[in-house]
Design a protein around this motif. Structure first.
Motif, short mmCIF file in Angstrom:
data_model
loop_
_atom_site.label_atom_id
_atom_site.label_comp_id
_atom_site.label_asym_id
_atom_site.label_seq_id
_atom_site.Cartn_x
_atom_site.Cartn_y
_atom_site.Cartn_z
N ILE A 1 -1.86 -2.05 15.42
CA ILE A 1 -2.14 -2.22 14.21
C ILE A 1 -1.95 -1.14 13.44
O ILE A 1 -1.42 -1.05 12.03
N LEU A 2 -2.36 0.06 13.75
CA LEU A 2 -2.06 1.29 13.12
C LEU A 2 -0.59 1.62 12.85
O LEU A 2 -0.18 2.07 11.86
N LYS A 3 0.09 1.36 14.03
CA LYS A 3 1.49 1.60 14.09
C LYS A 3 2.24 0.96 13.30
O LYS A 3 3.25 1.66 12.46
N THR A 4 2.03 -0.22 13.08
CA THR A 4 2.96 -1.22 12.04
C THR A 4 2.32 -0.99 10.60
O THR A 4 2.95 -1.94 9.90
N GLY A 5 1.46 -0.19 10.49
CA GLY A 5 1.12 -0.04 9.14
C GLY A 5 0.26 -1.13 8.55
O GLY A 5 -0.10 -1.27 7.28
N LYS A 6 -0.18 -1.81 9.38
CA LYS A 6 -1.38 -3.06 8.84
C LYS A 6 -2.68 -2.59 8.85
O LYS A 6 -3.52 -3.19 8.43
N ALA A 7 -3.07 -1.43 9.23
CA ALA A 7 -4.59 -0.74 9.23
C ALA A 7 -4.85 -0.69 7.78
O ALA A 7 -4.12 -0.08 6.99
N LYS A 8 -6.15 -0.84 7.70
CA LYS A 8 -6.73 -0.46 5.93
C LYS A 8 -7.20 0.87 6.07
O LYS A 8 -7.44 1.28 4.81
N GLU B 1 1.91 9.29 4.91
CA GLU B 1 2.82 9.67 4.01
C GLU B 1 2.47 8.84 2.88
O GLU B 1 2.31 7.74 2.95
N TYR B 2 2.51 9.58 1.64
CA TYR B 2 2.04 8.80 0.31
C TYR B 2 3.52 8.55 -0.33
O TYR B 2 3.98 9.47 -0.67
N VAL B 3 3.53 7.30 -0.67
CA VAL B 3 4.83 6.77 -1.59
C VAL B 3 4.23 5.86 -2.58
O VAL B 3 3.94 4.54 -2.01
N PRO B 4 4.23 6.32 -3.87
CA PRO B 4 3.82 5.52 -4.85
C PRO B 4 4.64 4.23 -4.88
O PRO B 4 5.73 4.21 -4.62
N ASP B 5 3.84 3.04 -5.48
CA ASP B 5 4.33 1.92 -5.48
C ASP B 5 5.66 1.62 -6.36
O ASP B 5 6.36 1.23 -6.08
N ALA B 6 5.37 2.75 -7.37
CA ALA B 6 6.64 2.74 -8.39
C ALA B 6 7.81 3.28 -7.78
O ALA B 6 8.97 2.70 -8.13
N MET B 7 7.65 3.83 -6.81
CA MET B 7 8.99 4.37 -6.12
C MET B 7 9.54 3.40 -4.92
O MET B 7 10.75 3.33 -4.60
N MET C 1 0.71 -1.24 0.06
CA MET C 1 -0.03 0.06 -0.09
C MET C 1 0.85 1.21 0.01
O MET C 1 1.93 1.33 0.92
N PRO C 2 0.47 2.18 -0.80
CA PRO C 2 1.46 3.33 -1.05
C PRO C 2 1.22 4.41 0.06
O PRO C 2 2.04 5.46 0.14
N ILE C 3 0.42 4.41 1.22
CA ILE C 3 0.33 5.00 2.51
C ILE C 3 1.12 4.44 3.44
O ILE C 3 1.05 3.30 3.74
N ILE C 4 2.15 5.19 3.88
CA ILE C 4 3.05 4.99 5.13
C ILE C 4 2.34 5.62 6.24
O ILE C 4 2.18 6.65 6.21
N VAL C 5 2.46 4.93 7.26
CA VAL C 5 2.00 5.50 8.78
C VAL C 5 3.12 5.81 9.51
O VAL C 5 3.99 4.76 9.78
N ASN C 6 3.34 6.97 9.99
CA ASN C 6 4.45 7.38 10.88
C ASN C 6 4.28 7.63 12.16
O ASN C 6 4.75 8.51 12.80
N VAL C 7 3.06 7.03 12.77
CA VAL C 7 2.90 7.05 13.93
C VAL C 7 3.94 6.89 15.18
O VAL C 7 4.37 7.59 16.03
N ASP C 8 4.92 5.63 14.65
CA ASP C 8 5.99 5.41 15.51
C ASP C 8 6.94 6.55 15.72
O ASP C 8 7.72 6.62 16.39
N VAL C 9 7.14 7.23 14.39
CA VAL C 9 8.36 8.24 14.30
C VAL C 9 7.73 9.42 15.17
O VAL C 9 8.70 10.02 15.80
N MET C 10 6.36 9.66 15.38
CA MET C 10 5.92 10.88 15.90
C MET C 10 6.12 10.48 17.50
O MET C 10 6.50 11.12 18.29
N MET C 11 5.93 9.22 17.93
CA MET C 11 5.90 8.80 19.27
C MET C 11 7.37 9.02 19.71
O MET C 11 7.46 9.17 20.79
N ALA C 12 8.36 8.53 18.85
CA ALA C 12 9.69 8.52 19.18
C ALA C 12 9.98 10.09 19.54
O ALA C 12 10.71 10.36 20.54
N ARG C 13 9.83 10.85 18.54
CA ARG C 13 9.96 12.46 18.74
C ARG C 13 9.37 12.93 19.98
O ARG C 13 9.90 13.80 20.55
N ARG C 14 8.10 12.48 20.40
CA ARG C 14 7.64 13.07 21.59
C ARG C 14 7.96 12.24 22.90
O ARG C 14 7.42 12.41 23.90
#
Length: 78
Positions: free
Chosen positions: A34-41, A64-70, A1-14
């Motif tokens: 589930i959300l943090k690991t990117g498994k949420a739909k 974050e949006y990262v196209p599959d092509a990238m 999926m091209p949507i990356i969830v960065n909850v873990d990054v923000m948790m670390a920053r905070r």
């Protein structure tokens, strides 16, 4: 999926634990994991709002949006 969830990054920053964030946004540890690991739909806007409030950030900091092509560029052979 091209949507990356960065909850873990923000948790670390905070410097916030999963348990602390789960309590602040009123989610179970399992659902937040589930959300943090990117498994949420999907994510509800109310959940996204609660995460942004708890982590003092914007939705774009969490998603974050990262196209599959990238992500999977074919290797060119000679």
């Amino acid at each position: 999926m091209p949507i990356i969830v960065n909850v873990d990054v923000m948790m670390a920053r905070r410097k916030m634990s999963l348990t602390e964030l789960a309590e602040k946004v009123d989610l179970t540890l399992a659902n937040l994991s589930i959300l943090k690991t990117g498994k949420a739909k999907a994510i509800r806007f109310s959940t996204l709002e609660a995460l942004c409030h708890a982590l003092d950030c914007q939705p774009g900091d969490l998603l974050e949006y990262v196209p599959d092509a990238m992500k999977k560029q074919p290797v060119e052979s000679e």
